[in-house]
Design an enzyme around this catalytic site. Structure first.
Site, PDB file in Angstrom:
ATOM      1  N   ARG A  55       0.848  -1.195   0.000  1.00 49.66           N
ATOM      2  CA  ARG A  55       0.000   0.000   0.000  1.00 49.66           C
ATOM      3  C   ARG A  55       0.886   1.249   0.000  1.00 49.66           C
ATOM      4  O   ARG A  55       0.543   2.273  -0.570  1.00 49.66           O
ATOM      5  CB  ARG A  55      -0.958   0.017   1.205  1.00 49.66           C
ATOM      6  CG  ARG A  55      -1.774   1.289   1.235  1.00 49.66           C
ATOM      7  CD  ARG A  55      -3.015   1.326   2.138  1.00 49.66           C
ATOM      8  NE  ARG A  55      -3.170   0.311   3.121  1.00 49.66           N
ATOM      9  CZ  ARG A  55      -2.658   0.376   4.370  1.00 49.66           C
ATOM     10  NH1 ARG A  55      -1.961   1.412   4.771  1.00 49.66           N
ATOM     11  NH2 ARG A  55      -2.860  -0.611   5.212  1.00 49.66           N
ATOM     12  N   ASP A 179      -5.106  20.002 -14.332  1.00 44.03           N
ATOM     13  CA  ASP A 179      -5.461  18.689 -14.868  1.00 44.03           C
ATOM     14  C   ASP A 179      -4.957  18.655 -16.310  1.00 44.03           C
ATOM     15  O   ASP A 179      -5.505  19.315 -17.185  1.00 44.03           O
ATOM     16  CB  ASP A 179      -6.979  18.482 -14.789  1.00 44.03           C
ATOM     17  CG  ASP A 179      -7.401  17.086 -15.242  1.00 44.03           C
ATOM     18  OD1 ASP A 179      -6.677  16.475 -16.050  1.00 44.03           O
ATOM     19  OD2 ASP A 179      -8.463  16.618 -14.793  1.00 44.03           O
TER      20      ASP A 179
HETATM   21  C1  LIG Z   1     -11.010  10.708 -16.965  1.00 45.68           C
HETATM   22  C2  LIG Z   1     -10.622  12.025 -16.413  1.00 45.68           C
HETATM   23  C3  LIG Z   1     -10.442  12.209 -15.035  1.00 45.68           C
HETATM   24  C4  LIG Z   1     -10.684  11.081 -14.034  1.00 45.68           C
HETATM   25  O1  LIG Z   1      -9.783  10.055 -14.181  1.00 45.68           O
HETATM   26  P1  LIG Z   1     -10.121   8.496 -13.829  1.00 45.68           P
HETATM   27  O2  LIG Z   1      -8.852   7.817 -14.155  1.00 45.68           O
HETATM   28  O3  LIG Z   1     -11.268   8.098 -14.688  1.00 45.68           O
HETATM   29  O4  LIG Z   1     -10.467   8.452 -12.386  1.00 45.68           O
HETATM   30  C5  LIG Z   1     -10.048  13.447 -14.596  1.00 45.68           C
HETATM   31  N1  LIG Z   1      -9.851  14.473 -15.459  1.00 45.68           N
HETATM   32  C6  LIG Z   1     -10.037  14.343 -16.781  1.00 45.68           C
HETATM   33  C7  LIG Z   1      -9.818  15.511 -17.672  1.00 45.68           C
HETATM   34  C8  LIG Z   1     -10.432  13.119 -17.307  1.00 45.68           C
HETATM   35  O5  LIG Z   1     -10.622  12.998 -18.629  1.00 45.68           O
END
Ligand SMILES: *Cc1c(COP(=O)(O)O)cnc(C)c1O
Length: 390
Positions: A55, A179
């Site tokens: 973990r 992001d």
């Molecule tokens: C898919 C996505 C997420 C979330 O990611 P997961 O791996 O599905 O949990 C976050 N931000 C963006 C822009 C995404 O396309």
């Protein structure tokens, strides 16, 4: 190459193949093995080879983390069980009463996490159009601890000026998280533009083959890295060794795949832009895109994601197109080698209330495509055929 020194001076493709990895010390295996183990033998109590319990750390995951850090030119890469687990880890490092400024055009799951999980736990959020720098700055308060940026945004493909937002936030002592899922580190490096944290859904371009779920955060901040690793240790948000291995395999070809994604998308965007059945085409590579100049400044190419509306903005006609493609598969997600088509209003962004969707311009006929690496002519013919009867 030693996994404790990501080869920063090397080019992207070399880092993609080598960063974080060296032949396995026990066998010489060139590819990092899948260390499918939960625990590790100790010579004496507390005397071990760097891993105690999976973990906390696992050698396959550690290799991946070194690779991810190499891709983002970061001091630290931290792998999570999913992209949203990475976002969750960042948010849990805040405290009740803290305020976050977030983009109003966000991945639906991020919006849901903020609104439905963290608001009840005492964080507060302001959602703003981050292409408006003054509005974004005006939303920052004395309690603001984090600015959450997504660019290109999902699904409206708006471009947010990472450097400009970061300057304004950092001047007030506020950290910025970006992001970077849509662009991938091959096209955009937020840390170099001043951001404090980069979040990836490695499920998408980093993995690249739609066969796993995994997330990552990269940062140059020792303090953030320590907080995030602590979160993983406490909450079990760690990815397994098999998925870590698959992402490591994926990132080795990231630069090759991205070049093809971008090439195909650039041509499909201009094809759609000229198509009589198509209305607005949202692709930052088009000169008509309002964020084109900023995208040129902060991205090396424009990516594989396109959104478009139909000339006749009808939900029914959009559904017809979505059901009519053959090469494009109707499915959520993005960033894999295969082309996908989806309908944000009823699929990925259905968790955003209709009123809010309308407010940000997410219309009923908006269609989002993730352009894969197939033959361009086949993709064009497939969309053209699906658009014939609408
Ligand atoms: C898919 C996505 C997420 C979330 O990611 P997961 O791996 O599905 O949990 C976050 N931000 C963006 C822009 C995404 O396309």
């Amino acid at each position: 190459m030693a996994d404790d020194s990501s080869p920063r001076s090397l080019g992207f493709g070399t880092r993609a193949v080598h960063a974080g990895q060296k032949p396995d010390p026990s066998t010489g295996a060139v590819m990092t093995p899948i260390y499918q183990t939960s625990t590790y033998a100790q010579e004496a109590p507390g005397k071990h080879k760097g891993h105690e319990y999976s973990r906390v750390t696992n050698p396959t995951r550690s290799a991946l983390e070194g690779n991810l850090a190499g891709l983002e030119n970061a001091e630290h890469g931290i792998a999570f069980s999913s992209g949203v687990a990475g976002i969750d880890g960042i948010m849990k490092s805040l405290r009740p009463g803290d305020h976050v400024v977030a983009s109003d055009d966000l991945y639906g799951g991020t919006f849901r996490l903020f609104r439905q999980v963290f608001e009840p736990f005492g964080l507060s959020f302001s959602f703003v159009d981050m292409t408006d720098l003054d509005a974004t700055e005006a939303a920052m308060t004395d309690d603001t601890k984090l600015v959450w940026v997504e660019t290109p945004t999902n699904p409206l493909m708006r471009i947010v000026d990472i450097e400009a937002i970061t300057e304004r936030a950092n001047a007030r002592g506020i950290d910025v998280a970006v992001d970077n899922t849509f662009a991938s580190p091959y096209l955009q490096q937020p840390l170099a533009l001043g951001a404090d944290l980069v979040l990836h859904s490695a499920t998408k371009y980093l993995g690249g083959h739609s066969d796993l779920i995994l997330g990552a955060v990269c940062t140059n901040s020792d303090e953030w890295a320590e907080k995030l690793r602590f979160q993983i240790k406490c909450t079990g948000a760690n990815p397994g060794p098999m998925d870590s291995f698959l992402v490591l395999r994926g990132t080795k070809t990231l630069h090759l795949r991205m070049d093809r994604h971008c090439h195909n998308a650039r041509h499909l965007a201009s094809f759609l832009n000229d198509h009589p059945k198509v209305g607005r085409v949202l692709y930052p590579g088009l000169e008509s895109h309002p964020g084109h100049e900023i995208a040129k400044k902060q991205m090396d190419d424009f990516g594989g994601m396109i959104s478009f509306e139909l000339a006749d903005d009808s939900m029914e006609k959009a559904v017809h197109v979505l059901k009519s493609t053959d090469v494009f598969t109707l499915a959520e997600s993005l960033g894999g080698v295969e082309s996908l088509i989806e309908h944000p209003a009823s699929m990925t962004h259905a968790s955003i209330p209709a009123e809010e969707r309308r407010k940000i311009g997410l219309t009923d006929s908006l269609i989002r495509i993730s352009v894969g690496v197939e033959e361009l002519d086949d993709l064009k013919a497939d969309l053209d055929a699906a658009l014939q009867d609408v």
